[in-house]
Design an enzyme around this catalytic site. Structure first.
Site, PDB file in Angstrom:
ATOM      1  N   ASP A   1      59.578  14.197  50.152  1.00  0.00           N
ATOM      2  CA  ASP A   1      59.836  13.505  48.891  1.00  0.00           C
ATOM      3  C   ASP A   1      59.618  12.002  49.094  1.00  0.00           C
ATOM      4  OD1 ASP A   1      61.830  14.373  46.256  1.00  0.00           O
ATOM      5  OD2 ASP A   1      61.466  12.254  46.679  1.00  0.00           O
TER       6      ASP A   1
ATOM      7  N   SER B   1      49.285   3.990  33.780  1.00  0.00           N
ATOM      8  CA  SER B   1      48.909   4.731  32.580  1.00  0.00           C
ATOM      9  C   SER B   1      48.649   3.777  31.432  1.00  0.00           C
ATOM     10  CB  SER B   1      50.066   5.664  32.218  1.00  0.00           C
ATOM     11  OG  SER B   1      49.920   6.142  30.902  1.00  0.00           O
TER      12      SER B   1
ATOM     13  N   TYR C   1      59.214   6.904  30.329  1.00  0.00           N
ATOM     14  CA  TYR C   1      58.100   7.141  31.272  1.00  0.00           C
ATOM     15  C   TYR C   1      57.236   5.880  31.393  1.00  0.00           C
ATOM     16  CZ  TYR C   1      53.464   8.683  32.793  1.00  0.00           C
ATOM     17  OH  TYR C   1      52.258   8.778  33.433  1.00  0.00           O
TER      18      TYR C   1
ATOM     19  N   LYS D   1      56.356   3.090  34.633  1.00  0.00           N
ATOM     20  CA  LYS D   1      55.040   2.630  35.091  1.00  0.00           C
ATOM     21  C   LYS D   1      54.987   1.096  35.042  1.00  0.00           C
ATOM     22  CE  LYS D   1      53.230   6.618  35.946  1.00  0.00           C
ATOM     23  NZ  LYS D   1      52.938   6.990  37.330  1.00  0.00           N
TER      24      LYS D   1
ATOM     25  N   TYR E   1      45.303   4.987  33.802  1.00  0.00           N
ATOM     26  CA  TYR E   1      44.518   6.127  33.317  1.00  0.00           C
ATOM     27  C   TYR E   1      44.661   6.266  31.811  1.00  0.00           C
ATOM     28  CZ  TYR E   1      45.524   7.685  38.170  1.00  0.00           C
ATOM     29  OH  TYR E   1      45.707   7.776  39.526  1.00  0.00           O
ATOM     30  N   PHE E   2      43.573   6.656  31.171  1.00  0.00           N
ATOM     31  CA  PHE E   2      43.642   7.047  29.771  1.00  0.00           C
ATOM     32  C   PHE E   2      43.929   8.565  29.740  1.00  0.00           C
ATOM     33  CE2 PHE E   2      43.241   3.325  27.086  1.00  0.00           C
ATOM     34  CZ  PHE E   2      43.312   2.397  28.108  1.00  0.00           C
TER      35      PHE E   2
ATOM     36  N   GLY F   1      56.216   8.859  18.238  1.00  0.00           N
ATOM     37  CA  GLY F   1      55.746   8.037  19.363  1.00  0.00           C
ATOM     38  C   GLY F   1      54.240   7.999  19.525  1.00  0.00           C
ATOM     39  N   ASP F   2      53.487   8.825  18.769  1.00  0.00           N
ATOM     40  CA  ASP F   2      52.029   8.824  18.915  1.00  0.00           C
ATOM     41  C   ASP F   2      51.402   7.645  18.172  1.00  0.00           C
ATOM     42  OD1 ASP F   2      51.777  11.019  20.514  1.00  0.00           O
ATOM     43  OD2 ASP F   2      51.071  12.385  18.946  1.00  0.00           O
TER      44      ASP F   2
HETATM   45  P1  NAD Z   1      51.151  16.261  38.472  1.00  0.00           P
HETATM   46  O1  NAD Z   1      52.553  16.540  38.058  1.00  0.00           O
HETATM   47  O2  NAD Z   1      50.149  17.358  38.401  1.00  0.00           O
HETATM   48  O3  NAD Z   1      51.138  15.692  39.971  1.00  0.00           O
HETATM   49  C1  NAD Z   1      52.204  14.934  40.501  1.00  0.00           C
HETATM   50  C2  NAD Z   1      52.505  15.478  41.900  1.00  0.00           C
HETATM   51  O4  NAD Z   1      53.577  14.725  42.481  1.00  0.00           O
HETATM   52  C3  NAD Z   1      52.950  16.941  41.886  1.00  0.00           C
HETATM   53  O5  NAD Z   1      52.270  17.644  42.898  1.00  0.00           O
HETATM   54  C4  NAD Z   1      54.457  16.867  42.184  1.00  0.00           C
HETATM   55  O6  NAD Z   1      54.916  18.019  42.859  1.00  0.00           O
HETATM   56  C5  NAD Z   1      54.528  15.616  43.034  1.00  0.00           C
HETATM   57  N1  NAD Z   1      55.820  14.914  42.996  1.00  0.00           N
HETATM   58  C6  NAD Z   1      56.565  14.593  41.902  1.00  0.00           C
HETATM   59  N2  NAD Z   1      57.673  13.916  42.275  1.00  0.00           N
HETATM   60  C7  NAD Z   1      57.618  13.798  43.634  1.00  0.00           C
HETATM   61  C8  NAD Z   1      58.463  13.204  44.608  1.00  0.00           C
HETATM   62  N3  NAD Z   1      59.607  12.602  44.245  1.00  0.00           N
HETATM   63  N4  NAD Z   1      58.108  13.269  45.902  1.00  0.00           N
HETATM   64  C9  NAD Z   1      56.971  13.900  46.288  1.00  0.00           C
HETATM   65  N5  NAD Z   1      56.132  14.484  45.404  1.00  0.00           N
HETATM   66  C10 NAD Z   1      56.452  14.430  44.095  1.00  0.00           C
HETATM   67  O7  NAD Z   1      50.650  14.990  37.632  1.00  0.00           O
HETATM   68  P2  NAD Z   1      49.188  14.378  37.488  1.00  0.00           P
HETATM   69  O8  NAD Z   1      48.720  14.639  36.099  1.00  0.00           O
HETATM   70  O9  NAD Z   1      48.357  14.757  38.637  1.00  0.00           O
HETATM   71  O10 NAD Z   1      49.563  12.827  37.554  1.00  0.00           O
HETATM   72  C11 NAD Z   1      49.478  12.091  38.764  1.00  0.00           C
HETATM   73  C12 NAD Z   1      49.950  10.667  38.501  1.00  0.00           C
HETATM   74  O11 NAD Z   1      49.135  10.084  37.483  1.00  0.00           O
HETATM   75  C13 NAD Z   1      51.391  10.550  38.016  1.00  0.00           C
HETATM   76  O12 NAD Z   1      51.973   9.415  38.609  1.00  0.00           O
HETATM   77  C14 NAD Z   1      51.242  10.348  36.526  1.00  0.00           C
HETATM   78  O13 NAD Z   1      52.323   9.636  35.981  1.00  0.00           O
HETATM   79  C15 NAD Z   1      49.949   9.559  36.449  1.00  0.00           C
HETATM   80  N6  NAD Z   1      49.248   9.700  35.153  1.00  0.00           N
HETATM   81  C16 NAD Z   1      48.900  10.933  34.702  1.00  0.00           C
HETATM   82  C17 NAD Z   1      48.275  11.056  33.455  1.00  0.00           C
HETATM   83  C18 NAD Z   1      47.881  12.411  32.905  1.00  0.00           C
HETATM   84  O14 NAD Z   1      47.598  12.503  31.707  1.00  0.00           O
HETATM   85  N7  NAD Z   1      47.838  13.465  33.699  1.00  0.00           N
HETATM   86  C19 NAD Z   1      48.000   9.920  32.678  1.00  0.00           C
HETATM   87  C20 NAD Z   1      48.372   8.677  33.185  1.00  0.00           C
HETATM   88  C21 NAD Z   1      48.985   8.569  34.420  1.00  0.00           C
HETATM   89  N1  UFG Z   2      48.118  16.743  20.200  1.00  0.00           N
HETATM   90  C1  UFG Z   2      48.158  17.747  19.270  1.00  0.00           C
HETATM   91  N2  UFG Z   2      48.703  18.950  19.625  1.00  0.00           N
HETATM   92  C2  UFG Z   2      49.220  19.183  20.860  1.00  0.00           C
HETATM   93  C3  UFG Z   2      49.187  18.141  21.811  1.00  0.00           C
HETATM   94  C4  UFG Z   2      48.624  16.927  21.452  1.00  0.00           C
HETATM   95  O1  UFG Z   2      47.705  17.572  18.139  1.00  0.00           O
HETATM   96  O2  UFG Z   2      49.723  20.299  21.112  1.00  0.00           O
HETATM   97  C5  UFG Z   2      47.481  15.462  19.842  1.00  0.00           C
HETATM   98  C6  UFG Z   2      48.401  14.264  19.933  1.00  0.00           C
HETATM   99  O3  UFG Z   2      49.121  14.097  18.763  1.00  0.00           O
HETATM  100  C7  UFG Z   2      47.405  13.143  20.250  1.00  0.00           C
HETATM  101  C8  UFG Z   2      46.311  13.834  21.066  1.00  0.00           C
HETATM  102  O4  UFG Z   2      46.434  15.224  20.769  1.00  0.00           O
HETATM  103  O5  UFG Z   2      46.817  12.684  19.052  1.00  0.00           O
HETATM  104  C9  UFG Z   2      46.470  13.645  22.566  1.00  0.00           C
HETATM  105  O6  UFG Z   2      47.783  14.006  22.968  1.00  0.00           O
HETATM  106  P1  UFG Z   2      48.193  14.201  24.501  1.00  0.00           P
HETATM  107  O7  UFG Z   2      49.630  14.607  24.520  1.00  0.00           O
HETATM  108  O8  UFG Z   2      47.225  15.078  25.192  1.00  0.00           O
HETATM  109  O9  UFG Z   2      47.995  12.742  25.129  1.00  0.00           O
HETATM  110  P2  UFG Z   2      48.700  11.353  24.776  1.00  0.00           P
HETATM  111  O10 UFG Z   2      47.602  10.402  24.449  1.00  0.00           O
HETATM  112  O11 UFG Z   2      49.789  11.503  23.810  1.00  0.00           O
HETATM  113  O12 UFG Z   2      49.413  10.984  26.174  1.00  0.00           O
HETATM  114  C10 UFG Z   2      48.689  11.023  27.405  1.00  0.00           C
HETATM  115  C11 UFG Z   2      49.657  11.362  28.546  1.00  0.00           C
HETATM  116  C12 UFG Z   2      50.617  10.255  28.776  1.00  0.00           C
HETATM  117  C13 UFG Z   2      49.894   8.956  28.944  1.00  0.00           C
HETATM  118  C14 UFG Z   2      48.973   8.701  27.790  1.00  0.00           C
HETATM  119  C15 UFG Z   2      48.162   7.470  28.073  1.00  0.00           C
HETATM  120  O13 UFG Z   2      50.369  12.536  28.267  1.00  0.00           O
HETATM  121  O14 UFG Z   2      51.329  10.503  29.969  1.00  0.00           O
HETATM  122  O15 UFG Z   2      48.082   9.794  27.628  1.00  0.00           O
HETATM  123  O16 UFG Z   2      47.350   7.137  26.995  1.00  0.00           O
HETATM  124  F1  UFG Z   2      50.806   7.966  29.010  1.00  0.00           F
END
Ligand code: NAD
Ligand code: UFG
Length: 336
Positions: A57, A123, A147, A151, A175-176, A291-292
């Site tokens: 962890d 993010s 969340y 970040k 990331y987007f 929140g969207d």
């Molecule tokens: P994910 O949940 O698939 O991967 C995160 C990994 O971290 C998992 O394998 C989980 O088991 C591990 N983890 C969580 N807490 C931990 C801890 N305390 N110690 C050790 N391991 C731990 O998520 P992801 O989509 O791959 O995202 C990776 C990163 O990118 C995250 O920091 C997330 O906030 C960021 N991010 C993701 C998105 C997205 O849309 N997926 C967008 C923006 C930013």
């Molecule tokens: N949406 C739907 N139905 C669903 C899920 C999503 O209509 O079941 C719509 C949302 O309203 C939004 C779009 O699809 O308009 C994208 O939604 P996502 O939940 O896939 O993505 P978000 O843009 O809301 O959020 C994502 C990540 C966040 C990150 C953000 C950064 O989940 O962690 O992008 O832009 F912070």
């Protein structure tokens, strides 16, 4: 040797593949709270290279220090953390604990071992409501949920650390909306429970795991009324980390967007996915989700400049095709 925290997760697993393909050695540290060990087997299968793994962890400073020393790490790519906006509202302390305290311990461990090179997964959510579009990196920061706050705080901690010691090399990547999967279909996104995000939900409807998609809002000020986002192929995103690592060969602290610079509406994504999968994705129009924002997309010029010419190249069709290959080959995820 590169330490990849959270390397078993969705983005981390794709980054491990790209790092191994670029000739790096990788050790993953993950507590598997949101991932499966199977993803690591699949990475080895794709790359045909060894991949070291430590179950641990990021809040455990001793384990991190031991790992950094034992494997002779020179840099950290830090994905580990919790990522659900929705969950962060009901369990904020878990988010501050994993994301903020976890990163603090990681940085302390790195400092203790004299390792000063890190890439952090931030993010687009740090920007909050758009004051202007595209979001360029100088857009004011104002996250609107716990969340996003975590970040923002970690970004601030990294900037403060750099001011105190300018021999650090710090890359903050915002990331987007990452979607898609590796083209092998062997690794991909495997959310636990009901997906919060659009693409995993759409893919589960297409594969028959769920009946209908809810589209949250069709009265936004967008061309078809549904929300617009900047979807980026997870392999493009992963390659951005390899480029960032190369840019961090000297002391620096930068924050750049990883996106494509263009947005697609929910309805455009649904249509593209239906085409890629050949399956219908029935949907219901629902009220807006709290929140969207209406529209979110990245300014990409700074990333291309800072990351030595990196840019996202894969289009929506490829993203949907690759996402579908993963979903159809693994209808119930890794551990079905
Ligand atoms: P994910 O949940 O698939 O991967 C995160 C990994 O971290 C998992 O394998 C989980 O088991 C591990 N983890 C969580 N807490 C931990 C801890 N305390 N110690 C050790 N391991 C731990 O998520 P992801 O989509 O791959 O995202 C990776 C990163 O990118 C995250 O920091 C997330 O906030 C960021 N991010 C993701 C998105 C997205 O849309 N997926 C967008 C923006 C930013
Ligand atoms: N949406 C739907 N139905 C669903 C899920 C999503 O209509 O079941 C719509 C949302 O309203 C939004 C779009 O699809 O308009 C994208 O939604 P996502 O939940 O896939 O993505 P978000 O843009 O809301 O959020 C994502 C990540 C966040 C990150 C953000 C950064 O989940 O962690 O992008 O832009 F912070």
């Amino acid at each position: 040797m590169i330490l990849v925290t959270g390397g078993a997760g969705y983005i981390g697993s794709h980054a491990c593949v790209e790092l191994l393909n670029a000739g790096k050695q990788v050790v993953v540290l993950d507590n598997f709270s949101n991932s499966s060990r199977t993803s690591l087997e699949r990475i080895r299968q794709i790359c045909r290279k060894p991949l070291a793994v430590v179950e641990g962890d990021i809040r455990d400073q001793a384990v991190i220090e031991k790992t950094l020393r034992e494997f002779g790490c020179t840099a950290v790519v830090h994905f580990a953390g919790l990522k659900s906006v929705f969950e962060s509202v009901s369990s904020p302390l878990d988010y501050y604990d994993n994301n903020v305290i976890g990163t603090h311990r990681l940085l302390r461990a790195m400092q203790g071992c004299g390792i000063k090179r890190i890439i952090f997964s931030s993010s687009a959510t740090v920007y909050g409501d758009p004051k202007f579009l595209p979001y360029t990196e100088d857009h004011p920061l104002g996250p609107v949920n716990p969340y996003g706050q975590t970040k923002f705080f970690v970004e601030q901690m990294l900037r403060d650390l750099f001011v105190s010691d300018r021999s650090w090399s710090i890359g903050i990547l915002r990331y987007f909306n990452p979607i898609g999967a590796h083209e092998s279909g062997l690794i991909g996104e495997d959310p636990k429970g009901v997906p919060n995000n659009l693409l995993p939900f759409v893919a589960q409807v297409a594969v028959g795991r769920r009946e209908r998609l809810n589209i949250f809002g069709n009265d936004y000020d967008t061309p078809d009324g549904t929300g617009v986002r900047d979807y980026i192929h997870v392999v493009d995103l992963a390659q951005g980390h390899v480029a960032a690592l190369a840019s961090l060969d000297k002391p620096a602290c930068f924050a750049v967007n990883l996106g494509t610079g263009r947005g697609y509406s929910v309805l455009e994504v649904v249509k593209a996915f239906e085409k890629a999968s050949g399956r219908p994705v029935p949907y219901d129009l629902r009220p807006r989700r709290a929140g969207d924002v209406a529209t979110c997309y990245a300014g990409t010029d700074l990333a291309t400049k800072v990351l030595g010419g990196w840019r996202a190249t894969k289009d929506l069709e490829t993203m949907c095709r690759d996402h579908w290959r993963w979903q159809s080959q693994n209808p119930n995820g890794y551990d079905a």
